[in-house]
Design an enzyme around this catalytic site. Structure first.
Site, mmCIF file in Angstrom:
data_model
loop_
_atom_site.group_PDB
_atom_site.id
_atom_site.type_symbol
_atom_site.label_atom_id
_atom_site.label_comp_id
_atom_site.label_asym_id
_atom_site.label_seq_id
_atom_site.Cartn_x
_atom_site.Cartn_y
_atom_site.Cartn_z
ATOM 1 N N HIS A 148 0.970 -1.209 0.048
ATOM 2 C CA HIS A 148 -0.028 0.027 -0.075
ATOM 3 C C HIS A 148 0.902 1.189 -0.277
ATOM 4 C CE1 HIS A 148 -4.199 1.637 1.199
ATOM 5 N NE2 HIS A 148 -3.243 2.693 0.779
ATOM 6 N N HIS A 173 1.571 5.110 -2.254
ATOM 7 C CA HIS A 173 1.163 6.346 -3.266
ATOM 8 C C HIS A 173 2.191 6.809 -3.533
ATOM 9 C CE1 HIS A 173 -2.835 6.134 -1.952
ATOM 10 N NE2 HIS A 173 -2.658 5.984 -0.798
ATOM 11 N N ARG A 209 2.469 8.653 -6.724
ATOM 12 C CA ARG A 209 2.052 10.098 -7.057
ATOM 13 C C ARG A 209 2.304 10.148 -8.397
ATOM 14 N NH1 ARG A 209 -1.432 10.409 -3.054
ATOM 15 N NH2 ARG A 209 -0.544 11.222 -0.977
ATOM 16 N N ASN A 250 -4.672 6.157 -7.210
ATOM 17 C CA ASN A 250 -5.142 7.595 -7.292
ATOM 18 C C ASN A 250 -4.125 8.522 -7.632
ATOM 19 O OD1 ASN A 250 -3.478 7.158 -4.949
ATOM 20 N ND2 ASN A 250 -4.659 8.559 -3.760
ATOM 21 N N ASP A 283 -9.181 2.983 -3.701
ATOM 22 C CA ASP A 283 -8.587 3.545 -2.371
ATOM 23 C C ASP A 283 -8.445 5.122 -2.350
ATOM 24 O OD1 ASP A 283 -7.113 3.303 -0.073
ATOM 25 O OD2 ASP A 283 -5.481 4.506 -1.317
ATOM 26 N N HIS A 317 -10.754 0.833 0.924
ATOM 27 C CA HIS A 317 -10.275 1.610 1.732
ATOM 28 C C HIS A 317 -11.824 1.885 2.676
ATOM 29 C CE1 HIS A 317 -9.445 6.134 3.023
ATOM 30 N NE2 HIS A 317 -10.637 6.131 3.549
ATOM 31 N N HIS A 351 -5.406 -0.376 5.458
ATOM 32 C CA HIS A 351 -5.145 0.085 6.552
ATOM 33 C C HIS A 351 -6.215 0.316 7.712
ATOM 34 C CE1 HIS A 351 -7.600 2.815 4.236
ATOM 35 N NE2 HIS A 351 -6.493 3.204 3.536
ATOM 36 N N ASP A 409 0.913 3.031 3.703
ATOM 37 C CA ASP A 409 0.029 3.968 3.089
ATOM 38 C C ASP A 409 0.790 4.887 2.818
ATOM 39 O OD1 ASP A 409 -2.079 5.135 2.261
ATOM 40 O OD2 ASP A 409 -3.177 5.294 4.217
ATOM 41 N N HIS A 463 3.056 14.379 0.836
ATOM 42 C CA HIS A 463 2.520 15.486 0.109
ATOM 43 C C HIS A 463 3.350 16.692 0.468
ATOM 44 C CE1 HIS A 463 -1.540 14.244 0.067
ATOM 45 N NE2 HIS A 463 -1.599 13.627 1.051
#
Lengths: 328, 437
Positions: free
Chosen positions: B68, B70, B72, B102, B159, B186, B239, B312, B316
């Protein structure tokens, strides 16, 4: 911290752990001594304001020429006006920044707006913002003190101070005082600040309202807080009755029937017959007559609502003097 | 990622723990042509031309797998890229990561799916995409599961935008079951969490923030289990964060429903109080919960009802986290701290044996998403190896992070247990002593 963006990899990017001296962000982080001292200062300010035109003029030396920025991201009448008059009574220069008429509308971040205001020479920032914690965020990044004039649902510390100040003008001590706060507790920063302050000062706080507006969690806010669903029962023992506005703009998703609310919680003359004859009725405003309170009670002999507004000025003078005085 | 030209690599003198092969002994491992060539008691492998990795005093495990993350990319390269995200993964001991769909645009078609896996992306660990279950993750129309699986997807999820409609979730199970892959959810009833930025509890009330209830998670888990039971599909709960949802999963497992779940290091370590004065590095979704839920996550890991630890990892940019709490995006990075936290909390504090830790971080995740020849060091398996020192003390500092983003609550934390080297397809992609810190 402000330079963190321009510095190379290797700098901590977390906000600085300390907040500028003189800031007033939340009653929660204030000690009873600090609260008492501010209340005493407020009384001193008021007596000097009222003593004579000369003493009133003399006050303008206190912060003569100091620059205070009032940054408002949310509508306000009494808080903005009383902060502005408070600053001017002390001789400070003020500027009001409204979110709708500034670079904020163009997408400037809160912290950048803070840097900008600081860079133009502001020595203190009074701010109101719809997000809880906004004043805290600002204070983490700035060097000048930040005074919270209301942040989201979190706190409105100067309101709690002026409420306590008003109570003390009618009651001899906060210790042991029975204060009933009725209405939309969940959405209310006034309720949070008042509950914190009154609990710290030894008053008995009872919160009253329907479950939607007063969840059981509210009892965890501060030590000794009681919840009561029945306003008529709660009214009998209250020394202070504080009514709050139902914040219709924040009610989305809640199943609240307005007619039921009025029937069960509106403060009417009928209900006031249950109250102690020397109980005072307060409201932080804005007040919606016919909703949480009737006009008869709002304008009645036990109401101190207008006085509350007036007391905002000396209390905010004390807060500003503390903020700017501490930096000398 | 094969490297036929490379010299064989002999990992000598380490303590090999390979739960899938039931190995827990001092062994040598020979890696050749991207595969495990031989594994035998220490000192018995003769490999004249091999490069030697001295693993004396270290633990040698099948490469860790994070199901899991991200990454980006495409679309949000200012937060992370596949190159920087996999560099962070390597530094954290992960040899494979499964990236969530995503991205911008959403990974809902074979073109994007293939693009993510192309060598030009510069991944230094294996990347296995988890594709969107519905087009654009809008929850309306299913994606082409077969085409996405053929182009490398190992699971399906929306997700971050949970599938709320029963029919769509049912159809997802039916399509995934035919292909033998999981549907990953999720679990959040977004109809109940509008405007929420943390867990519902005394802290959210005190801070004046709207809180997410436990029921917003457990309600979706209950519904998904019902549909998994009905369709015979494999539900994987991403999660997990609440005791109530975990209890539901535990009961369903006992009933023979094919349900698995993962928990993040932060959900078994931190609690909502740590949000403190609006620290956005403690803001993620699901949110940090109260002590009872955090402790339930620990219990679930100890007793084995939780199948995997997954990060997860959600990078950012600083300017996004440097905002009002309710406006800041949800998510924290986690690839570089996951093993250390797991060792610290589960192994050192709770005395969980290393074998169980490696199950949670390698062999179970491999099974969950069907990665054949990974999560084990059996001869013939992919030469993905994580070498770590469970007793090495170190301090994690975000300034050293390989991730493009630094949004972690663990900055400055002291840990016992550190990655020494990460080997992917027989090649050392990270070595602590050679790391350019």
């Amino acid at each position: 911290m402000r330079s963190s963006k321009s510095k190379q990899r290797g700098r901590k990017q977390k906000p600085a752990p300390s907040i500028p001296t003189g800031s007033l962000l939340a009653i929660e982080s204030f000690s009873p001594e600090e609260i008492s001292s501010l209340l005493k200062q407020s009384a001193a300010m008021q007596s000097q304001l009222e003593k004579s035109p000369a003493s009133r003029r003399q006050l303008t030396n206190t912060l003569a020429g100091r620059r205070v920025a009032l940054l408002f991201y949310e509508a306000s009448t009494r808080t903005r006006v009383s902060f502005e008059f408070a600053a001017k009574n002390l001789g400070a220069v003020t500027t009001v920044v409204h979110a709708a008429a500034s670079s904020i509308e163009k997408g400037e971040s809160l912290v950048d707006t803070g840097y900008t205001i600081e860079a133009t020479g502001a020595e203190a920032i009074v701010m109101r913002h719809p997000s809880s914690g906004a004043a805290q965020l600002m204070a983490h990044y700035l060097k000048v003190p930040v005074i919270n004039a209301g942040d989201g649902m979190h706190e409105h510390p100067t309101q709690a101070l002026l409420d306590a100040y008003t109570m003390l003008r009618h009651k001899k001590s906060l210790r042991g005082l029975r204060v009933l706060i009725v209405g939309d507790i969940f959405h209310s920063r006034v309720a949070r600040s008042n509950a914190q302050l009154l609990s710290k000062m030894g008053a008995h706080v009872t919160l009253c309202g329907p479950n939607e507006l007063l969840p059981e969690l509210a009892a965890t806010l501060a030590p000794g807080i009681e919840l009561q669903r029945d306003i008529d029962a709660a009214l009998k023992t209250a020394d202070v009755i504080m009514m709050l506005r139902v914040q219709k703009e924040r009610l989305s998703g809640l199943n609240l029937n307005i007619e039921d609310y009025i029937r069960d919680y509106q403060l009417t003359q009928d209900r006031m017959r249950n109250a102690k004859p020397d109980a005072i009725v307060m409201h932080p405003g804005p007040m919606i007559r016919g909703m949480e309170i009737t006009a008869e009670v709002a304008d009645g002999p036990q109401s101190v609502i207008v006085e509350q507004v007036a007391n905002g000025v000396p209390v905010r003078m004390a807060v500003l003097a503390r903020a700017l005085g501490a930096r000398k | 990622m094969t490297n036929q030209q490379e010299r064989p690599l002999l990992i000598r003198g380490g303590h090999v723990i390979d739960p899938a092969a039931n190995t827990d002994a001092k062994m040598d491992v020979l890696l050749r042509d991207g595969r495990v060539a031989e594994i035998a008691p220490s000192g018995t492998i003769v490999a004249k031309y091999a490069e030697v990795f001295d693993a004396t005093g270290l633990t040698v495990a099948p490469g860790l797998i994070d199901i899991h993350v991200h990454l980006r990319q495409p679309g949000q390269e200012y937060k992370e890229t596949i190159a920087t995200g996999t560099a962070a993964a390597a530094a954290g001991g992960f040899t494979s990561v499964c990236c969530m769909p995503n991205t911008v645009p959403v990974n809902d078609n074979p073109e994007i799916n293939a693009w993510i896996q192309a060598p030009e992306r510069g991944a230094i660990v294996n990347v296995f995409p988890i594709a969107a279950a519905t087009v654009g993750s809008m929850g309306v129309r299913l994606t082409d599961f077969a085409a996405l699986k053929n182009s490398g997807a190992v699971g399906f999820t929306d997700d971050g935008k949970p599938i709320l409609h029963d029919d769509i979730m049912r159809a997802s199970f039916q399509a995934a079951t035919k292909l033998g892959v999981p549907v990953i959810q999720h679990a959040e009833d977004t109809r109940l969490t509008g405007g929420c930025s943390m867990n519902l509890g005394p802290t959210s009330f005190r801070l004046g923030l709207r809180g997410m209830s436990i029921e917003a998670e457990s309600g979706i888990v209950e519904r998904d289990i019902r549909l998994a039971r009905e369709t015979g599909g494999h539900l994987h709960v991403a999660h997990l964060s609440t005791k109530k949802a975990l209890d539901t999963v535990r009961r369903a497992k006992q009933d023979g429903v094919h349900v698995t779940c993962e928990v993040t290091p932060h959900h078994f370590t931190l609690i909502d109080e740590y949000v403190g004065e609006y620290d956005t590095n403690f803001k993620m979704n699901p949110p940090l919960r109260g002590t009872a839920d955090r402790d339930a996550m620990l219990e679930g890991l100890l007793e084995g009802s939780i199948d995997a630890v997954a990060t997860d990892h959600a990078p950012h940019a600083l300017h996004e986290k440097q905002q009002e709490f309710d406006r800041a995006p949800m998510g924290i990075t986690g690839l570089e701290t996951a093993l250390a936290i797991t060792l610290q909390v589960l192994h050192h504090h709770r005395k969980v044996p290393l074998k169980q830790i490696i199950e949670l971080l390698s062999s179970n995740p491999a099974k969950l998403v069907g990665l054949k020849g990974r999560g084990t060091l059996s001869p013939g398996a992919h030469a993905d190896v994580t070498i770590f020192d469970p007793n090495k003390k170190w301090k994690f500092e975000t300034q050293d992070s390989r991730s493009k983003s630094k949004n972690t609550p663990f900055d400055g934390w002291d840990f016992t247990g550190a990655v020494t080297a990460t080997i992917v397809s027989g090649k050392v992609v990270y070595h602590r002593d050679r790391a350019n810190r």
